[in-house]
Design a protein around this motif. Structure first.
Motif, mmCIF file in Angstrom:
data_model
loop_
_atom_site.group_PDB
_atom_site.id
_atom_site.type_symbol
_atom_site.label_atom_id
_atom_site.label_comp_id
_atom_site.label_asym_id
_atom_site.label_seq_id
_atom_site.Cartn_x
_atom_site.Cartn_y
_atom_site.Cartn_z
ATOM 1 N N ARG A 173 0.847 -1.187 0.000
ATOM 2 C CA ARG A 173 0.000 0.000 0.000
ATOM 3 C C ARG A 173 0.886 1.242 0.000
ATOM 4 O O ARG A 173 1.779 1.390 0.838
ATOM 5 C CB ARG A 173 -0.909 0.017 1.225
ATOM 6 N N ILE A 197 -5.451 8.884 -9.949
ATOM 7 C CA ILE A 197 -5.261 7.507 -9.480
ATOM 8 C C ILE A 197 -5.886 6.513 -10.451
ATOM 9 O O ILE A 197 -5.277 5.493 -10.799
ATOM 10 C CB ILE A 197 -5.861 7.346 -8.068
ATOM 11 N N VAL A 203 -1.846 1.357 -10.327
ATOM 12 C CA VAL A 203 -2.712 1.268 -9.150
ATOM 13 C C VAL A 203 -3.681 0.112 -9.337
ATOM 14 O O VAL A 203 -4.391 0.034 -10.344
ATOM 15 C CB VAL A 203 -3.485 2.587 -8.940
ATOM 16 N N HIS A 209 -8.641 2.000 -3.929
ATOM 17 C CA HIS A 209 -7.894 3.103 -3.331
ATOM 18 C C HIS A 209 -8.811 3.903 -2.403
ATOM 19 O O HIS A 209 -10.042 3.809 -2.477
ATOM 20 C CB HIS A 209 -7.305 4.009 -4.421
ATOM 21 N N ARG A 226 -4.425 6.586 -0.210
ATOM 22 C CA ARG A 226 -3.948 5.208 -0.084
ATOM 23 C C ARG A 226 -4.235 4.437 -1.363
ATOM 24 O O ARG A 226 -5.366 4.351 -1.803
ATOM 25 C CB ARG A 226 -4.609 4.518 1.110
ATOM 26 N N MET A 227 -3.162 3.883 -1.934
ATOM 27 C CA MET A 227 -3.267 3.129 -3.187
ATOM 28 C C MET A 227 -2.508 1.809 -3.030
ATOM 29 O O MET A 227 -1.487 1.745 -2.335
ATOM 30 C CB MET A 227 -2.639 3.925 -4.346
#
Length: 269
Positions: A173, A197, A203, A209, A226-227
């Motif tokens: 992550r 994203i 990703v 995400h 957060r990806m």
């Protein structure tokens, strides 16, 4: 002359068979030690035991059989092998005390090779240092840092502390902390970051995400980004996405503020 011949004959009768027996024991023991060493090494390899550990244990089997063989040969001549064993034990005990630190590293090395908390080529953080694992020996582990520094760490220091293995799983992550000014639109900032994203193929779709407001700080409204990505894409994604967000915010007029403080001046008569 006759007495000498009789003495020699008595010696041959008394010790000749013992000498022959001792020689046969030594020869047989040497052959058996080699066979058992080969069997042990093959068995450990089939069990997927590390090569260094397999070599060490097979070597220990060989030495143990040789020691037993020598003691058995000495017993043929009436030598009290029990006293020899006691002496060897005392010597081994003293030797172990003098090499206590090295034995600690050795024991830890065996545990590392058996349980494999990390393997060659993985990026780990151990004993306060981080790097790619290049070599795992019975006494030390060698790491290469990203700036090409070679670090050799004693296994005792590694196994007695927390081990962080950044390469253990296929995905990681990637977290970013992004702040915008209080006069900028939260929804617009989220929409811009979400578009960036979704457009990046690195990703992962799952897990999804996450974009959320994490803090109303003194100078900015802070977001957590957060990806999830493949472990080999982690740093490239982190660097590229940080730059892309800055450039997109500039293009959309979204402020990334400097630290600031409001000061109220109180006047006097």
């Amino acid at each position: 002359m006759a007495d000498a011949i009789q003495t020699f004959q008595a010696f041959v009768v008394t010790y000749g068979l013992n000498v022959i027996g001792a020689i046969l024991i030594l020869v047989f023991g040497r052959i058996l030690a080699g066979i058992l060493r080969s069997i042990a090494r093959r068995g450990l390899r089939r069990a997927n035991v590390d090569e260094a550990l397999a070599h060490f244990f097979s070597r220990m089997v060989f030495i143990a059989v040789i020691v037993f063989t020598v003691l058995a040969a000495l017993a043929k001549f009436g030598v009290q092998t029990a006293s020899i064993v006691v002496v060897l034990g005392a010597v081994g005990f003293a030797f172990g005390l003098s090499l206590q630190g090295s034995l600690s590293n050795f024991a830890a090395g065996v545990m590392l090779l058996v349980f494999h908390p990390f393997r060659l080529g993985e990026y780990v953080e151990v004993a306060g240092v981080a790097g790619t694992v290049k070599e795992i020996d019975l006494f030390t582990t060698t790491l290469d840092t990203p700036d090409n520094v070679k670090i050799i760490v004693g296994n005792g220091a590694i196994f007695g502390t927390t081990i962080k293995n950044y390469s253990a799983y296929a995905t990681r992550r990637c977290d970013l902390a992004i702040g915008i000014g209080y006069t900028s639109s939260i929804q617009k900032a989220i929409s811009v970051m979400d578009g960036l994203i979704r457009a990046d193929a690195r990703v992962l779709k799952e897990p999804a995400h996450q974009l959320a407001v994490s803090e109303l700080a003194d100078s900015s409204v802070n977001f957590v980004v957060r990806m999830w990505c493949a472990k080999e894409d982690y740093w490239a994604l982190k660097f590229d996405m940080t730059r892309a967000i800055k450039e997109a915010f500039d293009a959309e007029g979204i402020e990334i503020p400097f630290p600031q403080r409001t000061v109220h001046m109180v006047g006097t008569e």
